[in-house]
Every structure is written in structure tokens, then in C-alpha cells.
Design a protein around this motif. Structure first.
Motif, PDB file in Angstrom:
ATOM      1  N   GLU A  11      -7.854  13.169   5.504  1.00 44.44           N
ATOM      2  CA  GLU A  11      -7.382  14.044   4.436  1.00 44.44           C
ATOM      3  C   GLU A  11      -6.360  13.359   3.537  1.00 44.44           C
ATOM      4  OE1 GLU A  11      -6.057  17.617   6.374  1.00 44.44           O
ATOM      5  OE2 GLU A  11      -8.065  18.443   6.281  1.00 44.44           O
ATOM      6  N   LYS A  12      -6.396  12.033   3.492  1.00 51.01           N
ATOM      7  CA  LYS A  12      -5.494  11.286   2.614  1.00 51.01           C
ATOM      8  C   LYS A  12      -6.245  10.107   2.012  1.00 51.01           C
ATOM      9  CE  LYS A  12      -3.589   8.272   6.160  1.00 51.01           C
ATOM     10  NZ  LYS A  12      -2.400   7.801   6.848  1.00 51.01           N
ATOM     11  N   ILE A  13      -5.627   9.472   1.023  1.00 55.70           N
ATOM     12  CA  ILE A  13      -6.212   8.305   0.378  1.00 55.70           C
ATOM     13  C   ILE A  13      -5.217   7.165   0.481  1.00 55.70           C
ATOM     14  CG2 ILE A  13      -7.086   7.335  -1.779  1.00 55.70           C
ATOM     15  CD1 ILE A  13      -7.740  10.219  -2.632  1.00 55.70           C
ATOM     16  N   SER A  38       0.828  -1.210   0.000  1.00 56.72           N
ATOM     17  CA  SER A  38       0.000   0.000   0.000  1.00 56.72           C
ATOM     18  C   SER A  38       0.863   1.262   0.000  1.00 56.72           C
ATOM     19  CB  SER A  38      -0.917   0.020   1.222  1.00 56.72           C
ATOM     20  OG  SER A  38      -0.156   0.181   2.399  1.00 56.72           O
ATOM     21  N   PHE A  39       0.204   2.380  -0.291  1.00 57.57           N
ATOM     22  CA  PHE A  39       0.816   3.701  -0.157  1.00 57.57           C
ATOM     23  C   PHE A  39      -0.290   4.708   0.099  1.00 57.57           C
ATOM     24  CE2 PHE A  39      -0.142   3.532  -4.680  1.00 57.57           C
ATOM     25  CZ  PHE A  39      -0.624   4.791  -4.949  1.00 57.57           C
ATOM     26  N   ASP A  40       0.091   5.897   0.565  1.00 52.91           N
ATOM     27  CA  ASP A  40      -0.866   6.965   0.832  1.00 52.91           C
ATOM     28  C   ASP A  40      -0.675   8.098  -0.169  1.00 52.91           C
ATOM     29  OD1 ASP A  40      -1.760   5.588   3.071  1.00 52.91           O
ATOM     30  OD2 ASP A  40      -0.445   6.661   4.450  1.00 52.91           O
ATOM     31  N   ILE A  41      -1.788   8.693  -0.585  1.00 50.00           N
ATOM     32  CA  ILE A  41      -1.759   9.891  -1.423  1.00 50.00           C
ATOM     33  C   ILE A  41      -2.120  11.053  -0.502  1.00 50.00           C
ATOM     34  CG2 ILE A  41      -2.713  11.070  -3.430  1.00 50.00           C
ATOM     35  CD1 ILE A  41      -3.645   8.329  -4.449  1.00 50.00           C
ATOM     36  N   VAL A  42      -1.234  12.035  -0.423  1.00 48.09           N
ATOM     37  CA  VAL A  42      -1.462  13.195   0.438  1.00 48.09           C
ATOM     38  C   VAL A  42      -1.194  14.483  -0.333  1.00 48.09           C
ATOM     39  CG1 VAL A  42      -0.934  11.977   2.593  1.00 48.09           C
ATOM     40  CG2 VAL A  42       0.894  13.086   1.336  1.00 48.09           C
TER      41      VAL A  42
END
Length: 164
Positions: free
Chosen positions: A130-132, A5-9
Motif C-alpha cells: 500500500e505504498k510506493i 529513496s523515499f516512500d509515498i504513503v
């Protein structure tokens, strides 16, 4: 099988904004066209706002240009700034408030998850505050998502973190 996984910010380094505003103020003090002018740039870190004060429209436009140039040189995207309408201030001066936007709001997050689902890959995209968070069983699918999102001209500056 492991899940990757990773986060989009959408984040802004407030210390770099502070540095850019200081550089812009130094340039403002040295420029001949701002000599004997009451123009100024003020930064409120807690409120995440930059206040521009200028004598007239021309100077306000030059002031926004100085600020934008300094921010870009410091690696801060102009997309993370929201320029409000200039308003009349004291003695005929103009004041413009520039808001620093951080985080991904609900509407933009829904738009991003729709783009990710439209790729047709086996990935899950979840909106968390506030992230995906994007997860998949294959690292290659995550790489494709990151590459695709970097290629888009999205209205927010996107960064990718917590890649596992």
C-alpha cells in the motif's frame, strides 16, 4: 554510488481521528440547534468507520460539517474520508457511515507511478503493497518528485517518509 529513496504513503493518525470525534461530540452537546435531538457521532477504531446519526437531512449536513471541521483542525485531510450514502435508520432517523481510507490502492498507485515517470527524471518507482518506493542516484531528482507531487491536487492525502 549511493542510491537514495523515499516512500509515498497515505496514512491517517487514528488517535487524532478519535480526538476529533470527541471534540465534535462536545460541540454537538453544546449546540442549540441539536438540543433535544438524537443526533450522534460514533467512532469504531478497529473497523475504521465513523457513524453519523441525525434527525433529518439538515442536521446530517450540519453533523458532517462539524466532523469535517474538527478533523481538518486536527490535521486530517477530508480526502481520506469516504462518505457513504445516507440510509434510513430507526424511527425515521438518517444514518451515514464514513469510512477512513488508508493506504494507496493499486489503481491510484499506477496513476502515481505514471505521473512520476512522466516527469522524465532518472527515478524508479515501485509499488510495494500500500505504498510506493521511489529511488534515484540523485537526491535532487527525489526532491523534484516530492515537490511535484505536493503541488498536485491528488484524490488521496499523500505523505513522504523514510527519506534516505
Amino acid at each position: 554510488m549511493a542510491n537514495f529513496s523515499f516512500d509515498i504513503v497515505s496514512e491517517v493518525d487514528l488517535q487524532e481521528v478519535d480526538n476529533a470525534v470527541n471534540q465534535a461530540n462536545k460541540e454537538l452537546a453544546q449546540r442549540y440547534d441539536f438540543k433535544d435531538s438524537k443526533s450522534s457521532i460514533a467512532y469504531d477504531r478497529k473497523e475504521k468507520k465513523i457513524t453519523l446519526i441525525a434527525d433529518d437531512d439538515f442536521k446530517l449536513s450540519a453533523l458532517t460539517d462539524i466532523l469535517a471541521t474538527r478533523l481538518v483542525k486536527r490535521g486530517i485531510s477530508v480526502k481520506s474520508l469516504k462518505f457513504n450514502e445516507p440510509e434510513k435508520a430507526f424511527e425515521g432517523y438518517l444514518r451515514q457511515v464514513v469510512e477512513i481510507c488508508t493506504g494507496i490502492d493499486k489503481e491510484k498507485a499506477k496513476e502515481l507511478t505514471g505521473i512520476i515517470k512522466g516527469l522524465g527524471l532518472k527515478v524508479q518507482a515501485q509499488i510495494e503493497a500500500e505504498k510506493i518506493k521511489v529511488s534515484s542516484a540523485k537526491k535532487d531528482d527525489l526532491q523534484v518528485v516530492i515537490t511535484h507531487l505536493r503541488g498536485l491536487d491528488f484524490s488521496l492525502p499523500l505523505s513522504f517518509c523514510n527519506y534516505r
